[in-house]
Design a protein around this motif. Sequence first.
Motif, PDB file in Angstrom:
ATOM      1  N   HIS A  49       0.817  -1.223   0.000  1.00 29.93           N
ATOM      2  CA  HIS A  49       0.000   0.000   0.000  1.00 29.93           C
ATOM      3  C   HIS A  49       0.846   1.267   0.000  1.00 29.93           C
ATOM      4  O   HIS A  49       2.065   1.239   0.212  1.00 29.93           O
ATOM      5  N   ALA A  56      -6.370  -2.540   3.211  1.00 32.51           N
ATOM      6  CA  ALA A  56      -7.814  -2.620   2.995  1.00 32.51           C
ATOM      7  C   ALA A  56      -8.380  -1.411   2.266  1.00 32.51           C
ATOM      8  O   ALA A  56      -9.274  -1.560   1.427  1.00 32.51           O
ATOM      9  N   ASN A  57      -7.899  -0.201   2.580  1.00 28.67           N
ATOM     10  CA  ASN A  57      -8.488   0.972   1.923  1.00 28.67           C
ATOM     11  C   ASN A  57      -7.681   1.456   0.727  1.00 28.67           C
ATOM     12  O   ASN A  57      -8.101   2.388   0.038  1.00 28.67           O
ATOM     13  N   PRO A  60      -9.213  -2.024  -2.150  1.00 30.94           N
ATOM     14  CA  PRO A  60     -10.478  -2.734  -1.923  1.00 30.94           C
ATOM     15  C   PRO A  60     -10.967  -3.495  -3.146  1.00 30.94           C
ATOM     16  O   PRO A  60     -11.411  -4.644  -3.030  1.00 30.94           O
ATOM     17  N   ARG A  63      -8.496  -6.536  -3.978  1.00 32.36           N
ATOM     18  CA  ARG A  63      -8.636  -7.694  -3.098  1.00 32.36           C
ATOM     19  C   ARG A  63      -9.746  -8.610  -3.604  1.00 32.36           C
ATOM     20  O   ARG A  63      -9.563  -9.825  -3.732  1.00 32.36           O
ATOM     21  N   GLU A  64     -10.902  -8.057  -3.902  1.00 30.39           N
ATOM     22  CA  GLU A  64     -12.033  -8.872  -4.353  1.00 30.39           C
ATOM     23  C   GLU A  64     -11.772  -9.467  -5.736  1.00 30.39           C
ATOM     24  O   GLU A  64     -12.050 -10.641  -5.979  1.00 30.39           O
ATOM     25  N   ASP A 182     -10.604   5.862   8.718  1.00 31.57           N
ATOM     26  CA  ASP A 182     -10.244   4.455   8.490  1.00 31.57           C
ATOM     27  C   ASP A 182      -9.101   4.035   9.399  1.00 31.57           C
ATOM     28  O   ASP A 182      -9.115   2.942   9.980  1.00 31.57           O
ATOM     29  N   VAL A 262      -7.924   2.942  -6.940  1.00 27.64           N
ATOM     30  CA  VAL A 262      -9.231   3.260  -6.365  1.00 27.64           C
ATOM     31  C   VAL A 262     -10.109   4.001  -7.374  1.00 27.64           C
ATOM     32  O   VAL A 262     -11.298   3.700  -7.512  1.00 27.64           O
TER      33      VAL A 262
END
Length: 279
Positions: A49, A56-57, A60, A63-64, A182, A262
Amino acid sequence: MRTRLISPAAVVLAMLATLAHAESRFVEIRGNKLYVETTGNGSPVLFLHGGVVFFANNFPAQREYFASFRSVIGVDRRGHGHSPDNGEPFSYKEMAEDMAALIVALGVAPVDVVGHSDGGNIGLILARDHPGLVRRLVISGANLTPRLPPEELQKRAQWPKEVLLEKAKEMAQKLPPSFRTDYEKVTPDGAGHWWTLLTKSYQLWLTPVIATPEELKNITIPVLVMAGDRDFTSIEDTALIYRSLPGGQLAILPGTGHGTFVARPDLANLITREFLERP
């Protein structure tokens, strides 16, 4: 031959099932407790990151998406996200050594690495200093220098803590509010540590030379250099990184700023997947 059609609902259910099997744990690395999250199955991809955010932020949608066909490894670097701070200054070199030790500890070498911003810088250092640990590397929004005159860098390096804190507060006004909320939800260091994170990150971003073009010439693995056409790093500096890498490839995302993963997840995912899967 009959073709089986898979409904969008089935795809969503499959992705949710994959995420439901996510494993998170702390791994002791070089005296630091690093939060590591593993999701999905298949050949692993390690995500690094950017600054003041965490796995996670920052990733996002990645990841999926990637967990539906690869094993996704997300790590929060020391002092970021779920990982506690150790009180020492942030250093690209030291964080790259953390990632090298983590790859060895997880037994996933050589692994594909995807790094954004500071994570991209760390990815370059990792590939430079530990060539056997990285199979392919994707970087976005990376930079070789802070693009400040040497005298200005020296001046800022001598600022007292009070001035650094004020600069951190000015920087905070330019960040999305979600970055702070977050972080405060997950940090083990307490909500007030947000200002320490910003101050240490500001100091990190004054690193005079992260890597030189000559050093990049020693990185022989395939490297995808990505950036937005409105990124913090200029297109000219991004092209310098690309041209310095023997196995470099270049992707400039149109109408995009620094937050490529993002802001343009579908395009960034497509480009990244195509690069990682190319024979």
